[in-house]
Design a protein around this motif. Sequence first.
Motif, mmCIF file in Angstrom:
data_model
loop_
_atom_site.group_PDB
_atom_site.id
_atom_site.type_symbol
_atom_site.label_atom_id
_atom_site.label_comp_id
_atom_site.label_asym_id
_atom_site.label_seq_id
_atom_site.Cartn_x
_atom_site.Cartn_y
_atom_site.Cartn_z
ATOM 1 N N TYR A 260 -3.378 18.968 -0.867
ATOM 2 C CA TYR A 260 -3.026 17.926 0.213
ATOM 3 C C TYR A 260 -3.713 16.613 0.079
ATOM 4 N N LEU A 261 -3.123 15.494 0.866
ATOM 5 C CA LEU A 261 -3.884 14.564 1.126
ATOM 6 C C LEU A 261 -3.808 14.312 2.490
ATOM 7 N N CYS A 262 -4.966 14.037 3.423
ATOM 8 C CA CYS A 262 -5.080 13.775 4.748
ATOM 9 C C CYS A 262 -5.260 12.252 4.717
ATOM 10 N N GLN B 155 -11.003 5.984 -7.705
ATOM 11 C CA GLN B 155 -9.982 5.915 -6.593
ATOM 12 C C GLN B 155 -9.036 5.023 -7.068
ATOM 13 N N SER B 156 -7.692 5.319 -6.918
ATOM 14 C CA SER B 156 -6.539 4.943 -7.264
ATOM 15 C C SER B 156 -5.722 4.377 -6.221
ATOM 16 N N VAL B 157 -5.739 4.996 -4.908
ATOM 17 C CA VAL B 157 -4.884 4.112 -3.913
ATOM 18 C C VAL B 157 -6.025 3.665 -2.794
ATOM 19 N N LEU C 72 -7.970 4.845 2.476
ATOM 20 C CA LEU C 72 -8.868 5.802 2.389
ATOM 21 C C LEU C 72 -8.004 7.029 2.882
ATOM 22 N N HIS C 73 -8.456 8.365 2.103
ATOM 23 C CA HIS C 73 -7.689 9.641 2.087
ATOM 24 C C HIS C 73 -8.559 10.554 1.826
ATOM 25 N N ILE C 74 -8.469 11.705 2.249
ATOM 26 C CA ILE C 74 -9.116 13.164 2.133
ATOM 27 C C ILE C 74 -8.452 13.992 1.283
ATOM 28 N N HIS C 75 -8.786 14.226 0.108
ATOM 29 C CA HIS C 75 -7.961 15.256 -0.597
ATOM 30 C C HIS C 75 -8.472 16.609 -0.257
ATOM 31 N N ILE C 76 -7.685 17.282 -0.128
ATOM 32 C CA ILE C 76 -7.868 18.718 0.468
ATOM 33 C C ILE C 76 -7.492 19.659 -0.700
ATOM 34 N N CYS D 6 0.832 -1.302 -0.066
ATOM 35 C CA CYS D 6 -0.078 -0.108 -0.021
ATOM 36 C C CYS D 6 0.788 1.089 0.062
ATOM 37 N N LEU D 7 0.659 1.958 -1.067
ATOM 38 C CA LEU D 7 1.639 3.260 -1.218
ATOM 39 C C LEU D 7 1.379 4.154 -0.062
ATOM 40 N N PHE D 8 0.299 4.137 0.625
ATOM 41 C CA PHE D 8 -0.008 5.334 1.521
ATOM 42 C C PHE D 8 0.711 4.778 3.010
ATOM 43 N N PHE E 33 -0.020 15.333 3.462
ATOM 44 C CA PHE E 33 1.128 15.599 2.517
ATOM 45 C C PHE E 33 0.675 16.242 1.348
ATOM 46 N N SER E 34 1.463 16.835 0.570
ATOM 47 C CA SER E 34 1.133 17.332 -0.717
ATOM 48 C C SER E 34 1.054 16.238 -1.588
ATOM 49 N N ASP E 35 -0.176 16.357 -2.587
ATOM 50 C CA ASP E 35 -0.310 15.363 -3.667
ATOM 51 C C ASP E 35 0.764 15.666 -4.637
ATOM 52 N N ILE E 36 1.341 14.451 -5.204
ATOM 53 C CA ILE E 36 2.391 14.641 -6.106
ATOM 54 C C ILE E 36 1.916 15.098 -7.423
ATOM 55 N N ASP E 37 0.380 15.253 -7.802
ATOM 56 C CA ASP E 37 0.107 15.448 -9.078
ATOM 57 C C ASP E 37 -1.130 16.319 -8.688
ATOM 58 N N PRO E 38 -0.738 17.663 -8.406
ATOM 59 C CA PRO E 38 -1.738 18.621 -7.819
ATOM 60 C C PRO E 38 -2.970 18.989 -8.690
HETATM 61 P P1 5GP Z 1 -7.374 8.766 -5.397
HETATM 62 O O1 5GP Z 1 -7.121 8.896 -7.103
HETATM 63 O O2 5GP Z 1 -7.137 7.075 -4.963
HETATM 64 O O3 5GP Z 1 -8.518 9.346 -4.831
HETATM 65 O O4 5GP Z 1 -6.062 9.474 -4.861
HETATM 66 C C1 5GP Z 1 -4.703 9.287 -4.781
HETATM 67 C C2 5GP Z 1 -3.780 10.342 -4.981
HETATM 68 O O5 5GP Z 1 -2.538 9.950 -4.730
HETATM 69 C C3 5GP Z 1 -3.757 11.064 -6.283
HETATM 70 O O6 5GP Z 1 -4.290 12.219 -6.421
HETATM 71 C C4 5GP Z 1 -2.108 10.848 -7.006
HETATM 72 O O7 5GP Z 1 -1.679 12.017 -7.658
HETATM 73 C C5 5GP Z 1 -1.749 10.841 -5.450
HETATM 74 N N1 5GP Z 1 -0.523 10.034 -5.383
HETATM 75 C C6 5GP Z 1 -0.114 8.887 -6.069
HETATM 76 N N2 5GP Z 1 1.201 8.461 -5.907
HETATM 77 C C7 5GP Z 1 1.672 9.505 -5.200
HETATM 78 C C8 5GP Z 1 3.094 9.378 -4.522
HETATM 79 O O8 5GP Z 1 3.785 8.540 -4.709
HETATM 80 N N3 5GP Z 1 3.082 10.604 -3.688
HETATM 81 C C9 5GP Z 1 2.154 11.563 -3.360
HETATM 82 N N4 5GP Z 1 2.574 12.568 -2.529
HETATM 83 N N5 5GP Z 1 1.070 11.516 -3.958
HETATM 84 C C10 5GP Z 1 0.666 10.482 -4.692
#
Ligand code: 5GP
Length: 113
Positions: free
Chosen positions: A39-41, A93-95, A98-102, A4-6, A28-33
């Motif tokens: 941010y992701l909580c 949902q790609s991760v 569970l996470h909250i995008h901010i 799990c990445l997170f 922390f900051s999302d890698i692809d804002p």
């Molecule tokens: P989801 O699509 O599951 O709601 O959100 C997953 C988020 O994780 C995406 O917005 C994506 O940009 C972010 N993300 C994916 N890989 C990484 C990473 O390695 N580091 C960070 N900081 N964010 C990531």
Amino acid sequence: MEDCLFCKIIAGEIPSKKAYEDDDMIIFSDIDPKAKYHYLCVPKTHFKLLSEMTEKQGEILLKCLKKIPELEKELHLKGGYRLVINQGDNAGQSVFHLHIHILSGQKMGWTPA
Ligand code: 5GP
Ligand code: ZN
């Protein structure tokens, strides 16, 4: 949780640009804002869906929701912000932790597609 990445970010195995951390959550900051600030909580307890959430995990999620507005300055929340929780395939949902995008720092439209 393995693979799990997170969980790896929480464990410090993968670096992140941290805005806040305590025993229950990391922000922390999302890698692809997708906004000026994004941010992701992430609760430190691993679960994918709200439908799977235990009572204890629900308490932690509530802590997350209360903490976010306390971080107005650090998360650039002044003027308004958006919280998003993607759940399952249709939401993209790609991760699966569970996470909250901010999303903050700018006026936002509403384009769910
Ligand atoms: P989801 O699509 O599951 O709601 O959100 C997953 C988020 O994780 C995406 O917005 C994506 O940009 C972010 N993300 C994916 N890989 C990484 C990473 O390695 N580091 C960070 N900081 N964010 C990531
Ligand atoms: Zn996880």
